[in-house]
Design a protein around this motif. Structure first.
Motif, PDB file in Angstrom:
ATOM      1  N   ALA A  69       0.834  -1.203   0.000  1.00 27.18           N
ATOM      2  CA  ALA A  69       0.000   0.000   0.000  1.00 27.18           C
ATOM      3  C   ALA A  69       0.868   1.253   0.000  1.00 27.18           C
ATOM      4  O   ALA A  69       0.602   2.212  -0.724  1.00 27.18           O
ATOM      5  CB  ALA A  69      -0.924  -0.004   1.204  1.00 27.18           C
ATOM      6  N   HIS A  70       1.933   1.233   0.782  1.00 27.70           N
ATOM      7  CA  HIS A  70       2.813   2.404   0.841  1.00 27.70           C
ATOM      8  C   HIS A  70       3.574   2.588  -0.477  1.00 27.70           C
ATOM      9  O   HIS A  70       3.745   3.714  -0.951  1.00 27.70           O
ATOM     10  CB  HIS A  70       3.800   2.278   1.999  1.00 27.70           C
ATOM     11  CG  HIS A  70       4.790   3.399   2.048  1.00 27.70           C
ATOM     12  ND1 HIS A  70       4.419   4.704   2.284  1.00 27.70           N
ATOM     13  CD2 HIS A  70       6.126   3.434   1.845  1.00 27.70           C
ATOM     14  CE1 HIS A  70       5.483   5.478   2.242  1.00 27.70           C
ATOM     15  NE2 HIS A  70       6.533   4.734   1.971  1.00 27.70           N
ATOM     16  N   ILE A  78      -1.271   5.724   6.283  1.00 26.97           N
ATOM     17  CA  ILE A  78      -1.578   4.358   6.734  1.00 26.97           C
ATOM     18  C   ILE A  78      -1.385   4.296   8.247  1.00 26.97           C
ATOM     19  O   ILE A  78      -0.343   4.723   8.754  1.00 26.97           O
ATOM     20  CB  ILE A  78      -0.643   3.320   6.070  1.00 26.97           C
ATOM     21  CG1 ILE A  78      -0.706   3.456   4.546  1.00 26.97           C
ATOM     22  CG2 ILE A  78      -0.999   1.909   6.508  1.00 26.97           C
ATOM     23  CD1 ILE A  78       0.317   2.618   3.810  1.00 26.97           C
ATOM     24  N   VAL A  79      -2.376   3.768   8.937  1.00 28.36           N
ATOM     25  CA  VAL A  79      -2.246   3.583  10.385  1.00 28.36           C
ATOM     26  C   VAL A  79      -2.205   2.083  10.661  1.00 28.36           C
ATOM     27  O   VAL A  79      -3.120   1.353  10.260  1.00 28.36           O
ATOM     28  CB  VAL A  79      -3.434   4.234  11.136  1.00 28.36           C
ATOM     29  CG1 VAL A  79      -3.315   3.985  12.633  1.00 28.36           C
ATOM     30  CG2 VAL A  79      -3.476   5.727  10.853  1.00 28.36           C
ATOM     31  N   ALA A  80      -1.135   1.616  11.292  1.00 29.54           N
ATOM     32  CA  ALA A  80      -1.012   0.197  11.624  1.00 29.54           C
ATOM     33  C   ALA A  80      -1.329   0.031  13.106  1.00 29.54           C
ATOM     34  O   ALA A  80      -0.806   0.768  13.940  1.00 29.54           O
ATOM     35  CB  ALA A  80       0.402  -0.288  11.326  1.00 29.54           C
ATOM     36  N   LEU A  96       8.097   0.147   7.112  1.00 31.70           N
ATOM     37  CA  LEU A  96       7.419  -0.230   5.861  1.00 31.70           C
ATOM     38  C   LEU A  96       6.512   0.882   5.353  1.00 31.70           C
ATOM     39  O   LEU A  96       5.901   0.735   4.307  1.00 31.70           O
ATOM     40  CB  LEU A  96       6.635  -1.530   6.057  1.00 31.70           C
ATOM     41  CG  LEU A  96       7.495  -2.770   6.334  1.00 31.70           C
ATOM     42  CD1 LEU A  96       6.620  -3.993   6.540  1.00 31.70           C
ATOM     43  CD2 LEU A  96       8.497  -3.034   5.218  1.00 31.70           C
ATOM     44  N   GLY A  97       6.398   1.959   6.111  1.00 27.55           N
ATOM     45  CA  GLY A  97       5.698   3.125   5.560  1.00 27.55           C
ATOM     46  C   GLY A  97       4.473   3.575   6.313  1.00 27.55           C
ATOM     47  O   GLY A  97       3.722   4.411   5.794  1.00 27.55           O
TER      48      GLY A  97
ATOM     49  N   MET B 334       8.511  -4.739 -10.022  1.00 32.58           N
ATOM     50  CA  MET B 334       8.594  -5.409  -8.721  1.00 32.58           C
ATOM     51  C   MET B 334       7.210  -5.426  -8.047  1.00 32.58           C
ATOM     52  O   MET B 334       6.812  -6.396  -7.437  1.00 32.58           O
ATOM     53  CB  MET B 334       9.599  -4.632  -7.850  1.00 32.58           C
ATOM     54  CG  MET B 334      10.379  -5.499  -6.880  1.00 32.58           C
ATOM     55  SD  MET B 334      11.377  -4.471  -5.801  1.00 32.58           S
ATOM     56  CE  MET B 334      12.576  -3.802  -6.875  1.00 32.58           C
ATOM     57  N   LEU B 335       6.496  -4.311  -8.193  1.00 37.32           N
ATOM     58  CA  LEU B 335       5.210  -4.196  -7.501  1.00 37.32           C
ATOM     59  C   LEU B 335       4.074  -4.909  -8.217  1.00 37.32           C
ATOM     60  O   LEU B 335       3.183  -5.461  -7.580  1.00 37.32           O
ATOM     61  CB  LEU B 335       4.833  -2.716  -7.329  1.00 37.32           C
ATOM     62  CG  LEU B 335       5.668  -1.912  -6.341  1.00 37.32           C
ATOM     63  CD1 LEU B 335       5.340  -0.440  -6.454  1.00 37.32           C
ATOM     64  CD2 LEU B 335       5.407  -2.391  -4.920  1.00 37.32           C
TER      65      LEU B 335
END
Lengths: 124, 454
Positions: A69-70, A78-80, A96-97, B334-335
């Protein structure tokens, strides 16, 4: 003007309730998913104002989703969210972003402030 | 404290004088310390090493037999590892004077930094010995606790997206490549300046990936998207240590309150914090203008701008477009898992004619989207978005000389003032202008006058 959308993945219980309240207050469309494929389709098909995902059940796939997603939508906040105190996992989620990582001991109430701020900010 | 008292009694050779304690005759204090997970060592009053436990041996790579009786003394330069370890254990003057104290010392090799608590053991006739209890601090560049293999692989895949291969010579990217390589070698804060979308976070990640702290984590904090206390706590508080943060990229600090900016400025100006994460700050606007408008604290800007990297907008580096397209095609493959390898010359010409208001972020989106739509291994004109194909012709780029010269002058004066600690007389000398002229120009350019020479 297009209505802002919040996408959630795997979020349930009190946190889901809080997000519903935030979405209602800010007149956003909240789209709650629990299946990876549905979540991925939504991410690809419509622009989201924020994406909130839970890291709990299948960490490999959930973190891969965060990373993807990032990488594909770098401007999307993005909130993890995690439910155990796991600093290494939290550190990885930041890397990871994630825009914000909500892991204990940070209280879940924080999510309301963070979402308010995210939804009122412009894209960086 | 009970432990120290116990040891004190052991050394004095007294019998069981403490209530509720086992008989000291039968108590083997060395074995007691051997079970401690914390490194512990004991020096006599002449600073000779009497004892060190197994945790100390494991941490230093030395055995007690090798170093027992050696003097722990600080030396100005040490080549030998044994000497370096013993030097790190040397008690400070306070401990030798019989006062408990705590110091931080750097160890050679992977042990990193130690925080040593010295507890003097006193007898009626004076200092008997000194007990040192070590807390191993996370070392700069130390790896975080291991992740499962799959997560490690994910981390590596993600990091691979943020690399900077050596770009064509003479290009803006070549300059960025050199600056990023230089920045990666230091632990100083870095300022990255550029329009939205030029790749400030990407460059911060590249610097992180090339630096000593790359084994630790990277975090991006958007000051405009997060409440100030959360941003401040991540930078100044304990979370970054618990999460083993190697680099924190703070984006748009002008969005924070001046109070938080002040605290972060204080943190950034303290350079001797090896266990703290490195701070990279991204400025989306002209930071000088933000300082003038009082949105950005001057202290913060100066604390992080000793090393400043400016990234030009994409419209000023269109000659590099083919190289950048290749980079993003790699990433898109890659994505998406697609096999798109190139772009047709018609499509490239259209891309060259576009002004790219959203810079590299827009270019990445266009390539990613075109990659998904491409039917073969090549992106054709038809696969580009409508606004690109039918957009207006590139606007004639203007170069307003006066504005550019003012920017250069402001920067030069500010830098010279910084060099001379605000001494205007010295600044005027260095710039080879009369002081009144300097003052006039400072006023005209909106630079604050705080002369330290008067």
């Amino acid at each position: 003007m297009q209505q802002a959308q919040i996408l959630t993945f795997g979020i349930e219980g009190p946190l889901a309730q809080r997000l519903r309240e935030v979405a209602e207050a800010r007149r956003c469309w909240l789209r709650e998913t629990s299946q990876l494929s549905a979540c991925r389709n939504l991410l690809q098909s419509s622009p989201m104002s924020a994406f909130v995902l839970l890291l709990r059940h299948d960490l490999d796939r959930e973190l891969a989703l965060l990373d993807e997603a990032h990488a594909c939508l770098p401007g999307m906040p993005i909130v993890a969210v995690g439910d155990t105190d796991h600093p290494v996992l939290a550190g990885l989620a930041w890397e990871l972003g994630a825009t914000f990582v909500l892991f204990p001991p940070t209280p879940i109430e924080t999510i309301s402030d963070v979402m308010d701020r995210i939804l009122s900010s412009e894209a960086p | 404290m009970a432990l120290v008292e116990l040891l004190w009694h052991v050394h004095l050779g007294t019998r069981n004088t403490m209530n509720d304690q086992p008989s000291l005759d039968s108590f083997r204090w060395q074995s007691f310390f051997q079970h401690s997970a914390q490194p512990v060592f004991l020096l006599n009053r002449r600073r000779r090493l009497l004892f060190a436990n197994r945790a100390w041996e494991a941490c230093t790579g030395l055995t007690l037999a090798e170093v027992r009786g050696r003097v722990c003394r600080r030396r100005s330069s040490v080549e030998d590892r044994e000497e370096a370890v013993l030097g790190a254990c040397a008690p400070p003057a306070d401990a030798l004077a019989g006062r408990a104290c705590q110091v931080r010392r750097r160890l050679p090799g992977p042990s990193g930094w130690w925080e040593i608590q010295y507890q003097p053991l006193l007898s009626e006739s004076g200092l008997l010995g000194i007990l040192g209890v070590v807390r191993v601090l996370s070392a700069p560049g130390a790896a975080p606790p291991p992740l499962p293999d799959k997560l490690m692989a994910l981390r590596d895949r993600s990091a691979a997206r943020y690399r900077l291969d050596e770009p064509p010579e003479g290009s803006a990217n070549a300059r960025l490549f050199e600056q990023a390589s230089l920045a990666a070698q230091t632990h100083s804060p870095i300022a990255i300046v550029g329009e939205p979308g030029v790749g400030k976070e990407w460059l911060a990640r590249v610097i992180h990936g090339r630096g000593d702290g790359r084994q630790r984590f990277f975090a991006r904090l958007d000051a405009d998207r997060l409440p100030g206390p959360i941003v401040g706590d991540m930078i100044l508080g304990h979370p970054n240590r618990a999460m083993n943060m190697g680099t924190i990229y703070l984006h748009d600090p002008a969005a924070l309150s001046l109070e938080w900016q002040g605290r972060i400025a204080e943190f950034a100006s303290l350079r001797n914090q090896p266990e703290a994460p490195r701070l990279i700050v991204g400025f989306r606007n002209d930071p000088g203008a933000d300082v003038q408008a009082k949105r950005l604290l001057e202290d913060l800007y100066y604390a992080v701008s000793s090393l400043t990297i400016s990234i030009p907008p994409l419209r000023e580096r269109l000659a590099e477009l083919p190289y950048l397209v290749d980079v993003f095609l790699d990433r898109a493959r890659m994505l998406t898992g697609r096999t798109t390898k190139s772009i047709s010359s018609e499509a490239m010409n259209v891309m060259r004619g576009y002004v790219w208001p959203n810079n590299l972020r827009e270019l990445q989106d266009v390539i990613l989207d075109a990659c998904r739509r491409a039917k073969g291994e090549r992106i054709e004109l038809a696969e580009l978005p409508f606004h690109l194909k039918n957009g207006p012709l590139p606007v004639e780029r203007r170069l307003p000389l006066d504005r550019l010269l003012e920017q250069v002058e402001r920067r030069l004066i500010a830098l010279t003032l910084k060099l001379t600690d605000g001494n205007q007389t010295r600044t005027a000398e260095l710039l080879e202008v009369w002081r009144p002229r300097l003052l006039r120009r400072m006023k005209a350019l909106g630079l604050e006058s705080s002369d330290s020479s008067s």
